[in-house]
Enzyme design. Structure first.
Site, short mmCIF file in Angstrom:
data_model
loop_
_atom_site.label_atom_id
_atom_site.label_comp_id
_atom_site.label_asym_id
_atom_site.label_seq_id
_atom_site.Cartn_x
_atom_site.Cartn_y
_atom_site.Cartn_z
N GLN A 94 15.26 -36.62 -27.26
CA GLN A 94 14.57 -35.98 -28.37
C GLN A 94 13.21 -35.46 -27.92
O GLN A 94 12.80 -34.35 -28.25
CB GLN A 94 14.42 -36.98 -29.53
CG GLN A 94 13.95 -36.38 -30.83
CD GLN A 94 14.94 -35.39 -31.42
OE1 GLN A 94 16.14 -35.52 -31.23
NE2 GLN A 94 14.45 -34.39 -32.12
N TRP A 122 10.45 -27.34 -36.17
CA TRP A 122 11.89 -27.17 -35.87
C TRP A 122 12.52 -28.40 -35.24
O TRP A 122 13.69 -28.66 -35.42
CB TRP A 122 12.09 -25.96 -34.94
CG TRP A 122 11.80 -24.68 -35.65
CD1 TRP A 122 10.67 -23.94 -35.59
CD2 TRP A 122 12.66 -24.01 -36.59
NE1 TRP A 122 10.76 -22.85 -36.41
CE2 TRP A 122 11.97 -22.87 -37.04
CE3 TRP A 122 13.94 -24.28 -37.08
CZ2 TRP A 122 12.52 -21.98 -37.96
CZ3 TRP A 122 14.49 -23.39 -37.99
CH2 TRP A 122 13.78 -22.26 -38.43
N SER A 129 14.42 -38.49 -35.85
CA SER A 129 15.64 -37.69 -35.84
C SER A 129 16.86 -38.54 -36.18
O SER A 129 17.06 -39.60 -35.58
CB SER A 129 15.86 -37.04 -34.47
OG SER A 129 17.15 -36.45 -34.42
N HIS A 131 19.66 -37.94 -35.28
CA HIS A 131 20.53 -37.98 -34.11
C HIS A 131 20.33 -39.27 -33.31
O HIS A 131 21.23 -39.72 -32.62
CB HIS A 131 20.27 -36.77 -33.21
CG HIS A 131 20.87 -35.52 -33.76
ND1 HIS A 131 22.22 -35.25 -33.67
CD2 HIS A 131 20.33 -34.48 -34.42
CE1 HIS A 131 22.47 -34.08 -34.25
NE2 HIS A 131 21.34 -33.60 -34.72
N ASP A 138 25.94 -32.37 -35.15
CA ASP A 138 25.83 -30.93 -35.32
C ASP A 138 27.22 -30.36 -35.05
O ASP A 138 27.72 -30.45 -33.93
CB ASP A 138 24.82 -30.34 -34.33
CG ASP A 138 23.40 -30.76 -34.65
OD1 ASP A 138 23.13 -31.13 -35.81
OD2 ASP A 138 22.55 -30.73 -33.73
N GLU A 186 19.49 -25.53 -41.09
CA GLU A 186 20.37 -26.26 -40.17
C GLU A 186 21.75 -26.43 -40.79
O GLU A 186 22.15 -27.55 -41.14
CB GLU A 186 19.79 -27.64 -39.81
CG GLU A 186 18.68 -27.58 -38.79
CD GLU A 186 18.51 -28.90 -38.02
OE1 GLU A 186 19.51 -29.60 -37.81
OE2 GLU A 186 17.39 -29.19 -37.65
N HIS A 189 24.19 -29.30 -39.38
CA HIS A 189 23.83 -30.71 -39.27
C HIS A 189 24.47 -31.53 -40.41
O HIS A 189 24.09 -31.40 -41.57
CB HIS A 189 22.30 -30.86 -39.31
CG HIS A 189 21.79 -32.25 -39.11
ND1 HIS A 189 21.21 -32.68 -37.93
CD2 HIS A 189 21.79 -33.32 -39.93
CE1 HIS A 189 20.86 -33.95 -38.05
NE2 HIS A 189 21.19 -34.36 -39.27
ZN ZN Z 1 21.26 -31.92 -36.03
#
Ligand code: ZN
Length: 218
Positions: A94, A122, A129, A131, A138, A186, A189
């Protein structure tokens, strides 16, 4: 998608200036699948995740793998090709993505300070995150694997918007909720919250922040 292996992983806290700045630690009070991570709610430093590797090398939390597989199979049965462009990320990855974005803005002529500010609009700062949870994926069309505006026009994204809730996934940052999520465009996502919650979130037309905030009412 094939099950290739399971990797245990302990999240490593980013070595940033964050120590000087108060931040709220994300709570799992409503269960692991409803943990809210965003720019105001950091991933707990003792967060652990067991990962399952997909056939393309991306990894996800093992608990969401069966549902992800089920969703991909259903899409395939309708002639659609979904592709996981990004799944689990470490804090280090990240950080690298953020630094890459800052560099790109600097190359465009922005000052270091401006470049950092723009990049953070962004790219999530490490620790913020989804993620890093392994609960976000994604998902793009096999035919268009770029994370760009074209995604929104693919048959795959149309199908996901209509059907992902059946498999426990929500479109995490709907355009009409930008003011709450503070995350811009996004459309690829998706976040796993489980089938029961995904259905309710879809029916209520709320984003995860709103859902968690009013959770006691549901
Ligand atoms: Zn994402």
């Amino acid at each position: 998608l094939l099950l290739l292996g399971i990797v245990g992983f302990r999240n490593i806290l980013p070595n940033l200036g964050d120590v000087f700045q108060y931040h709220h630690v994300a709570s799992g009070e409503y269960g692991w699948n409803l943990i809210l991570v965003n720019r105001d709610n950091y991933i707990p430093d003792d967060y652990t995740v067991e990962l399952t590797e997909l056939s393309n090398g991306q990894k996800v939390d093992s608990r969401i793998y069966p549902s992800l597989q089920e969703m991909f199979d259903a899409a395939r049965a309708e002639g659609l090709g979904l592709f996981v462009a990004d799944g689990y990320r470490t804090a280090e990855t990240q950080q690298q993505i953020l630094e890459g974005k800052i560099e790109a803005y600097k190359n465009e002529g922005y000052s270091s300070e401006e470049a950092e500010k723009k990049a953070k609009e962004w790219v999530a700062v490490p620790g913020t995150s989804e993620h890093q949870l392994g609960l976000a994926v994604d998902i793009v069309s096999l035919k268009n694997q770029r994370l760009d505006h074209q995604q929104e026009n693919t048959a795959e994204q149309h199908w996901l918007i209509q059907n992902s809730w059946k498999y426990g996934f929500i479109l995490r940052y709907p355009t009409n909720k930008n003011n709450i999520t503070k995350v811009g465009y996004e459309p690829w996502h998706y976040r796993y919250v489980g089938k029961v919650h995904a259905k309710k979130i879809k029916e209520l037309g709320v984003c995860l922040e709103e859902y968690i905030e009013n959770k006691d009412q549901y």
